[in-house]
Design a protein around this motif. Structure first.
Motif, PDB file in Angstrom:
ATOM      1  N   SER A  74      -0.856   1.978   3.793  1.00  0.00           N
ATOM      2  CA  SER A  74       0.531   1.520   3.751  1.00  0.00           C
ATOM      3  C   SER A  74       0.934   0.883   5.073  1.00  0.00           C
ATOM      4  O   SER A  74       1.628  -0.138   5.096  1.00  0.00           O
TER       5      SER A  74
ATOM      6  N   ARG B  67      -0.711  -2.570   5.224  1.00  0.00           N
ATOM      7  CA  ARG B  67      -0.006  -3.523   4.362  1.00  0.00           C
ATOM      8  C   ARG B  67       1.309  -3.970   5.000  1.00  0.00           C
ATOM      9  O   ARG B  67       1.674  -5.138   4.929  1.00  0.00           O
TER      10      ARG B  67
ATOM     11  N   LYS C 284       2.049  -7.876   5.943  1.00  0.00           N
ATOM     12  CA  LYS C 284       2.739  -8.300   4.723  1.00  0.00           C
ATOM     13  C   LYS C 284       3.020  -9.796   4.695  1.00  0.00           C
ATOM     14  O   LYS C 284       3.052 -10.401   3.640  1.00  0.00           O
TER      15      LYS C 284
ATOM     16  N   LEU D  55      -0.297 -11.498   3.463  1.00  0.00           N
ATOM     17  CA  LEU D  55      -0.778 -11.142   2.133  1.00  0.00           C
ATOM     18  C   LEU D  55       0.124 -11.734   1.066  1.00  0.00           C
ATOM     19  O   LEU D  55       1.325 -11.853   1.242  1.00  0.00           O
TER      20      LEU D  55
END
Length: 88
Positions: free
Chosen positions: A56, A59, A63, A66
């Motif tokens: 997490s 990510r 972010k 992605l």
């Protein structure tokens, strides 16, 4: 810390859970090797809350790089297309 074999734990499980509830760590062994631990739910919650979820965090950090699609899937020879008949 209390240390006992799995065999003894099976026969005295309720007593060991009571010890764990009172704050005692119970170590379970198999052939004199530690294999598991019984701890209170409060202690479990403390330990669970301190361990960061690395995926997490990763990510969140990336972010902007992605997209929602994720990594494109490319079928390989080892993974043939199930919709096609291999004998055609």
């Amino acid at each position: 810390m209390c240390r006992t074999s799995i065999y003894n734990a099976r026969n005295n499980f309720s007593a060991l859970v009571k010890e764990a509830e009172e704050g005692e760590v119970v170590e379970l062994t198999k052939y004199d090797r530690p294999v598991a631990v019984i701890i209170s739910y409060e202690e479990y919650e403390k330990l669970r809350g301190t361990k960061p979820n690395w995926l997490s965090e990763w990510r969140e950090m990336y972010k902007d790089c992605l997209d929602d699609e994720g990594i494109p899937f490319e079928r390989s020879r080892e993974c043939p297309d199930p919709t096609k008949n291999p004998w055609d």
